[in-house]
Write a protein that holds these residues in place. Sequence first.
Motif, PDB file in Angstrom:
ATOM      1  N   ARG A 108       0.851  -1.193   0.000  1.00  0.00           N
ATOM      2  CA  ARG A 108       0.000   0.000   0.000  1.00  0.00           C
ATOM      3  C   ARG A 108       0.876   1.229   0.000  1.00  0.00           C
ATOM      4  NH1 ARG A 108      -4.589   0.132   4.466  1.00  0.00           N
ATOM      5  NH2 ARG A 108      -2.819   0.687   5.760  1.00  0.00           N
ATOM      6  N   MET A 137      -4.632  -9.234   6.685  1.00  0.00           N
ATOM      7  CA  MET A 137      -5.392  -8.009   6.926  1.00  0.00           C
ATOM      8  C   MET A 137      -6.236  -7.600   5.719  1.00  0.00           C
ATOM      9  SD  MET A 137      -4.155  -7.747   9.878  1.00  0.00           S
ATOM     10  CE  MET A 137      -4.687  -6.243  10.646  1.00  0.00           C
ATOM     11  N   ALA A 139      -8.132  -4.285   5.079  1.00  0.00           N
ATOM     12  CA  ALA A 139      -8.376  -2.951   5.653  1.00  0.00           C
ATOM     13  C   ALA A 139      -9.283  -2.138   4.725  1.00  0.00           C
ATOM     14  CB  ALA A 139      -7.047  -2.264   5.928  1.00  0.00           C
ATOM     15  N   ALA A 196      -5.462   4.369   7.755  1.00  0.00           N
ATOM     16  CA  ALA A 196      -6.087   3.172   7.170  1.00  0.00           C
ATOM     17  C   ALA A 196      -5.600   1.876   7.820  1.00  0.00           C
ATOM     18  CB  ALA A 196      -5.910   3.131   5.646  1.00  0.00           C
ATOM     19  N   TYR A 197      -5.251   1.951   9.111  1.00  0.00           N
ATOM     20  CA  TYR A 197      -4.980   0.736   9.888  1.00  0.00           C
ATOM     21  C   TYR A 197      -6.268   0.311  10.580  1.00  0.00           C
ATOM     22  CZ  TYR A 197       0.009   0.473   9.240  1.00  0.00           C
ATOM     23  OH  TYR A 197       1.232   0.290   8.684  1.00  0.00           O
ATOM     24  N   ILE A 198      -6.408  -1.007  10.731  1.00  0.00           N
ATOM     25  CA  ILE A 198      -7.627  -1.530  11.352  1.00  0.00           C
ATOM     26  C   ILE A 198      -7.597  -1.256  12.862  1.00  0.00           C
ATOM     27  CG2 ILE A 198      -8.991  -3.598  11.797  1.00  0.00           C
ATOM     28  CD1 ILE A 198      -7.888  -4.755   9.157  1.00  0.00           C
ATOM     29  N   GLY A 203      -2.043  -4.086  14.378  1.00  0.00           N
ATOM     30  CA  GLY A 203      -0.865  -3.330  13.925  1.00  0.00           C
ATOM     31  C   GLY A 203      -0.521  -3.709  12.500  1.00  0.00           C
ATOM     32  N   ASP A 204       0.747  -3.586  12.162  1.00  0.00           N
ATOM     33  CA  ASP A 204       1.194  -3.893  10.795  1.00  0.00           C
ATOM     34  C   ASP A 204       1.612  -5.362  10.722  1.00  0.00           C
ATOM     35  OD1 ASP A 204       2.998  -4.223   8.485  1.00  0.00           O
ATOM     36  OD2 ASP A 204       2.691  -2.065   8.253  1.00  0.00           O
ATOM     37  N   ALA A 205       0.791  -6.147  10.047  1.00  0.00           N
ATOM     38  CA  ALA A 205       0.998  -7.602  10.046  1.00  0.00           C
ATOM     39  C   ALA A 205       2.354  -7.977   9.449  1.00  0.00           C
ATOM     40  CB  ALA A 205      -0.125  -8.284   9.285  1.00  0.00           C
ATOM     41  N   GLY A 206       2.710  -7.354   8.317  1.00  0.00           N
ATOM     42  CA  GLY A 206       3.988  -7.680   7.671  1.00  0.00           C
ATOM     43  C   GLY A 206       5.161  -7.379   8.595  1.00  0.00           C
TER      44      GLY A 206
HETATM   45  N1  URA Z   1      -2.184  -3.521   6.929  1.00  0.00           N
HETATM   46  C1  URA Z   1      -1.803  -3.988   8.127  1.00  0.00           C
HETATM   47  O1  URA Z   1      -0.808  -4.710   8.225  1.00  0.00           O
HETATM   48  N2  URA Z   1      -2.526  -3.659   9.189  1.00  0.00           N
HETATM   49  C2  URA Z   1      -3.616  -2.895   9.124  1.00  0.00           C
HETATM   50  O2  URA Z   1      -4.258  -2.626  10.164  1.00  0.00           O
HETATM   51  C3  URA Z   1      -4.011  -2.403   7.868  1.00  0.00           C
HETATM   52  C4  URA Z   1      -3.280  -2.756   6.771  1.00  0.00           C
END
Ligand code: URA
Length: 213
Positions: A108, A137, A139, A196-198, A203-206
């Motif tokens: 993204r 995720m 989102a 635009a995070y849930i 958090g940031d899954a990656g």
């Molecule tokens: N990507 C993520 O890793 N986490 C989110 O909350 C949204 C997009």
Amino acid sequence: MTEMNERVTVVDHPMVQHKLSILRSKDTPSNKFRALVKELALFEGYEATRDLQLEPVHIETPICGMTGQMLKGKKMAVVPILRAGIGMVDGVLELIPAARVGHLGMYRDPKTHEPIEYYAKMPDDIANRQVLIVDPMLATGGSATAALAYLRKQGVQHPKLMVLVAAPVGIKAVLEADPDVHVYTCAIDEKLNKDAYIVPGLGDAGDRIFGTK
Ligand code: URA
Ligand code: PRP
């Protein structure tokens, strides 16, 4: 499992919800996070394969002959959306060892939140396989929608999308964009924040899977 509507399944098994809560905690380190993503993908895979067709087969048990049931029908493919989707692949492969894996690279844009495709490598016969797209995720739904559009162009039919956490807006986006994708998720969260995070999300899954932050 709960059918939200006929195209959305929430995997609400107690084991899944327990593991998801550990996954969400900011105190869960990368190694534990990775293991949980894999386990949750395996559990979710059970639900996403619930409609596979069976055919009768004759087998001999040590006691006598009988008619058992074995899978028939389409071969399968798992398609992770890179990077974070990679974390779910081994869990699904544990369930379906013969599945092929196609990779779809997408990130993204941090400002626009639009998905940018940077890599794609699919099995040659992807159009003839039952495809399970995996990404923890969902989102805005931008990445999943782009992945679905790419796979449709390759001739894929009746795709399934497996995520761990979804935002309502993301679910709406993919259901509107694709005529018959079925979405599997372990949770539907409240909303997105300004980045635009849930929310509450995880958090940031990656970054959490690969320890990049
Ligand atoms: N990507 C993520 O890793 N986490 C989110 O909350 C949204 C997009
Ligand atoms: C994350 C996640 C999804 C996407 C979801 O990937 O793994 O692919 O964001 O957001 P969306 O529904 O708004 O598109 P990200 O872009 O952070 O890339 P990464 O997996 O390489 O970290």
